[in-house]
Motif scaffolding. Structure first.
Motif, mmCIF file in Angstrom:
data_model
loop_
_atom_site.group_PDB
_atom_site.id
_atom_site.type_symbol
_atom_site.label_atom_id
_atom_site.label_comp_id
_atom_site.label_asym_id
_atom_site.label_seq_id
_atom_site.Cartn_x
_atom_site.Cartn_y
_atom_site.Cartn_z
ATOM 1 N N GLU A 47 7.184 0.789 11.866
ATOM 2 C CA GLU A 47 8.465 1.083 11.207
ATOM 3 C C GLU A 47 8.859 2.549 11.400
ATOM 4 O O GLU A 47 9.810 3.035 10.795
ATOM 5 N N GLN A 48 8.091 3.233 12.235
ATOM 6 C CA GLN A 48 8.404 4.624 12.608
ATOM 7 C C GLN A 48 8.373 5.581 11.416
ATOM 8 O O GLN A 48 9.234 6.446 11.288
ATOM 9 N N VAL A 59 -12.995 1.627 12.454
ATOM 10 C CA VAL A 59 -13.944 0.955 11.564
ATOM 11 C C VAL A 59 -13.253 0.218 10.415
ATOM 12 O O VAL A 59 -13.911 -0.414 9.597
ATOM 13 N N LEU A 60 -11.954 0.305 10.393
ATOM 14 C CA LEU A 60 -11.232 -0.298 9.276
ATOM 15 C C LEU A 60 -11.252 -1.832 9.388
ATOM 16 O O LEU A 60 -11.229 -2.375 10.486
ATOM 17 N N GLU A 61 -11.263 -2.487 8.245
ATOM 18 C CA GLU A 61 -11.207 -3.939 8.261
ATOM 19 C C GLU A 61 -9.897 -4.372 8.930
ATOM 20 O O GLU A 61 -8.868 -3.719 8.754
ATOM 21 N N PRO A 62 -9.935 -5.471 9.680
ATOM 22 C CA PRO A 62 -8.757 -5.894 10.453
ATOM 23 C C PRO A 62 -7.484 -6.031 9.617
ATOM 24 O O PRO A 62 -6.396 -5.679 10.074
ATOM 25 N N ALA A 65 -4.195 -3.928 10.345
ATOM 26 C CA ALA A 65 -2.927 -4.597 10.676
ATOM 27 C C ALA A 65 -1.811 -4.079 9.777
ATOM 28 O O ALA A 65 -0.677 -3.876 10.229
ATOM 29 N N GLU A 66 -2.132 -3.839 8.521
ATOM 30 C CA GLU A 66 -1.112 -3.340 7.598
ATOM 31 C C GLU A 66 -0.638 -1.944 8.026
ATOM 32 O O GLU A 66 0.554 -1.630 8.005
ATOM 33 N N ILE A 67 -1.590 -1.122 8.437
ATOM 34 C CA ILE A 67 -1.222 0.220 8.894
ATOM 35 C C ILE A 67 -0.368 0.138 10.154
ATOM 36 O O ILE A 67 0.636 0.843 10.292
ATOM 37 N N GLU A 68 -0.764 -0.735 11.077
ATOM 38 C CA GLU A 68 0.011 -0.868 12.318
ATOM 39 C C GLU A 68 1.440 -1.343 12.031
ATOM 40 O O GLU A 68 2.395 -0.862 12.649
ATOM 41 N N MET A 106 0.847 -1.192 0.000
ATOM 42 C CA MET A 106 0.000 0.000 0.000
ATOM 43 C C MET A 106 0.893 1.258 0.000
ATOM 44 O O MET A 106 1.862 1.312 0.758
ATOM 45 N N THR A 107 0.556 2.211 -0.827
ATOM 46 C CA THR A 107 1.371 3.430 -0.900
ATOM 47 C C THR A 107 0.964 4.405 0.213
ATOM 48 O O THR A 107 -0.097 4.267 0.825
ATOM 49 N N HIS A 108 1.813 5.405 0.413
ATOM 50 C CA HIS A 108 1.485 6.425 1.411
ATOM 51 C C HIS A 108 0.180 7.126 1.077
ATOM 52 O O HIS A 108 -0.627 7.429 1.950
ATOM 53 N N ALA A 109 -0.009 7.402 -0.204
ATOM 54 C CA ALA A 109 -1.236 8.089 -0.616
ATOM 55 C C ALA A 109 -2.459 7.243 -0.280
ATOM 56 O O ALA A 109 -3.478 7.761 0.217
ATOM 57 N N GLU A 110 -2.350 5.960 -0.526
ATOM 58 C CA GLU A 110 -3.479 5.060 -0.223
ATOM 59 C C GLU A 110 -3.703 4.995 1.290
ATOM 60 O O GLU A 110 -4.833 5.006 1.777
ATOM 61 N N MET A 111 -2.615 4.942 2.013
ATOM 62 C CA MET A 111 -2.740 4.835 3.467
ATOM 63 C C MET A 111 -3.323 6.106 4.090
ATOM 64 O O MET A 111 -4.101 6.040 5.032
ATOM 65 N N SER A 112 -2.925 7.239 3.538
ATOM 66 C CA SER A 112 -3.399 8.490 4.140
ATOM 67 C C SER A 112 -4.915 8.621 4.039
ATOM 68 O O SER A 112 -5.532 9.343 4.805
ATOM 69 N N GLU A 113 -5.501 7.882 3.094
ATOM 70 C CA GLU A 113 -6.970 7.872 2.972
ATOM 71 C C GLU A 113 -7.618 7.082 4.118
ATOM 72 O O GLU A 113 -8.816 7.194 4.351
ATOM 73 N N LEU A 114 -6.810 6.286 4.758
ATOM 74 C CA LEU A 114 -7.393 5.325 5.700
ATOM 75 C C LEU A 114 -7.199 5.698 7.171
ATOM 76 O O LEU A 114 -7.758 5.059 8.048
#
Lengths: 200, 239
Positions: free
Chosen positions: B32-33, B17-20, B24-27, B1-9
């Motif tokens: 990774e700081q 409310v995000l799917e697990p 987990a991917e975001i966490e 997932m790119t930063h742009a995609e992640m920033s939407e989430l």
């Protein structure tokens, strides 16, 4: 009025970042005055949130104690580089209250909850920025009032009742895509309101 | 997932409310700081925390602050209504001592005596854990007509389960307590049954380490199991 003063005064939080930093320092030194300071800063909004979610003042009192005992017991682990005390407290309060309501609803359910994630996410990186403070209640209420009924209901189900997007879609019998787009739209408006206050 | 995609989430993540899988991917990424994503999360948390402000303002009772502070000043967490629990336990022990005497006098079967002695020993062990200043309490269940009680945790070892309103079991079954780690299999932490008062107390001497995330209770065959064979009837997160 400076944004910081505006934010804290209208939120009923009479002190600012300095008071919070002092509270953390005392908590780390195991000084009960630190707990007293944190309580004075955040007990009221946390209690209001707990009552809103549990709809039971007695339960909310128990949970409020639990929130501040967690703070007392885990003060050494609290990383102020990652979060503000206020948002940490509100986050813990929210999770505890939702857990309580769910456990009461599912007393006989045997599903293991995702324990590891119970308190996450609860940090912010930099506690000293304008954005990291809890925004005033009236501004948020005003922004919330601009949401349509569907958006309000969805945000309430998500924030106060802890439902996932899929669960909300199922509960409201709406397509998942609709729920997602309504959440995004609602958050966008709330973000704009919160951002405006931070920029004052 | 790119930063742009992640920033939407991030707001969805902060809202919970995000799917697990996505959460987990975001966490993983946050671990990774990544400075960029922490900034976005900070902003997102600001928005979601602000939602608390839509709750009607209500202040906690003044006595609550005093109780909380008194409890930490005296080195005992307020969540443990220490006097009440201690008094209850002491009274229960006294009742059991009387009950044992009475039972011995009237129905002196060895089996009954052994069972009652076991109950007495469990209560004594429970009081010993309760009396430690570092002991904390986690409550479960809030209604009188459903399973409810407390799990008492001592940092120096010793976990006490005190429960009421657990279901009656046939003779060939027993309750088994489990310590549930974040990862891996639950560890067996003792068998117990309803006591003569219809309650249940189980004391486990197992050390409580940081990996234990919950205490669970399941119904097992009379001799217990090495791993749960049924779904637990109770799961008490330790926080």
């Amino acid at each position: 009025m400076p944004a910081e003063k505006f934010i804290y005064e209208t939120a009923g939080m009479q002190a600012g970042a300095k008071a919070e930093a002092r509270a953390i320092e005392l908590l780390r030194a195991r000084d009960p005055q630190g707990l007293a300071a944190a309580y004075d800063l955040y007990a009221s909004p946390a209690f209001a949130l707990l009552v809103r979610i549990t709809r039971d003042k007695i339960v909310a009192e128990d949970l409020l104690q639990e929130v501040f005992l967690r703070l007392w017991n885990h003060a050494q682990e609290f990383d102020s580089n990652r979060g503000t005390l206020g948002i940490w407290i509100m986050s813990i309060a929210r999770h505890l209250a939702i857990d309580h309501v769910r456990s009461a609803q599912n007393r006989f359910s045997t599903k293991l909850r995702p324990i590891e994630n119970a308190d996450a996410p609860c940090f912010l990186r930099n506690p000293n920025t304008e954005q990291s403070r809890i925004t005033d209640q009236q501004t948020v209420r005003d922004a919330f009032a601009t949401l349509n009924a569907e958006e309000k209901r969805i945000i309430e189900l998500a924030y106060f009742e802890g439902f996932s997007q899929t669960e909300i879609a199922s509960r409201l019998e709406q397509p998942l895509g609709t729920v997602k787009s309504r959440i995004r739209s609602a958050l966008q408006r709330l973000r704009a309101a919160v951002g405006e206050v931070g920029q004052q | 997932m790119t930063h742009a995609e992640m920033s939407e989430l991030y707001e969805l993540y902060a809202l919970g409310v995000l799917e697990p899988e996505l959460a987990a991917e975001i966490e993983r990424h946050l671990n990774e700081q990544c400075e960029y994503c922490w900034e976005h999360l900070r902003s997102a948390m600001q928005v979601t925390a602000a939602l608390a402000g839509t709750a009607e303002p209500v202040s906690p009772p003044r006595a609550l602050r005093r109780r909380l502070l008194d409890s930490v000043r005296h080195g005992r967490p307020a969540a443990i209504p220490s006097f009440a629990v201690f008094a209850f336990s002491a009274a229960a022990l006294a009742c059991f001592v009387f009950f044992i005497t009475w039972q011995v006098a009237t129905h002196s079967t060895q089996k009954q005596i052994d069972a009652l002695r076991h109950e007495r020993d469990q209560l004594r062990a429970a009081i010993e854990v309760l009396s430690r200043p570092e002991t904390r309490s986690v409550e479960f269940g809030k209604t009188e007509n459903g399973p409810h009680g407390r799990v008492l945790l001592s940092g120096n070892g010793g976990i006490v389960f005190v429960g009421s309103q657990l279901p009656q079991l046939p003779a060939h079954q027993t309750f088994e307590m489990w310590l549930v780690p974040a990862n891996g299999a639950p560890k067996p932490a003792g068998l117990f049954r309803l006591n003569s008062a219809g309650d249940s107390v189980n004391v486990s001497p197992l050390p409580l380490d940081g990996s234990t995330k919950a205490v669970a209770v399941s119904i097992e065959p009379e001799r217990g199991s090495n791993e749960p064979t049924t779904k637990p009837i109770l799961v008490v997160p330790l926080g």
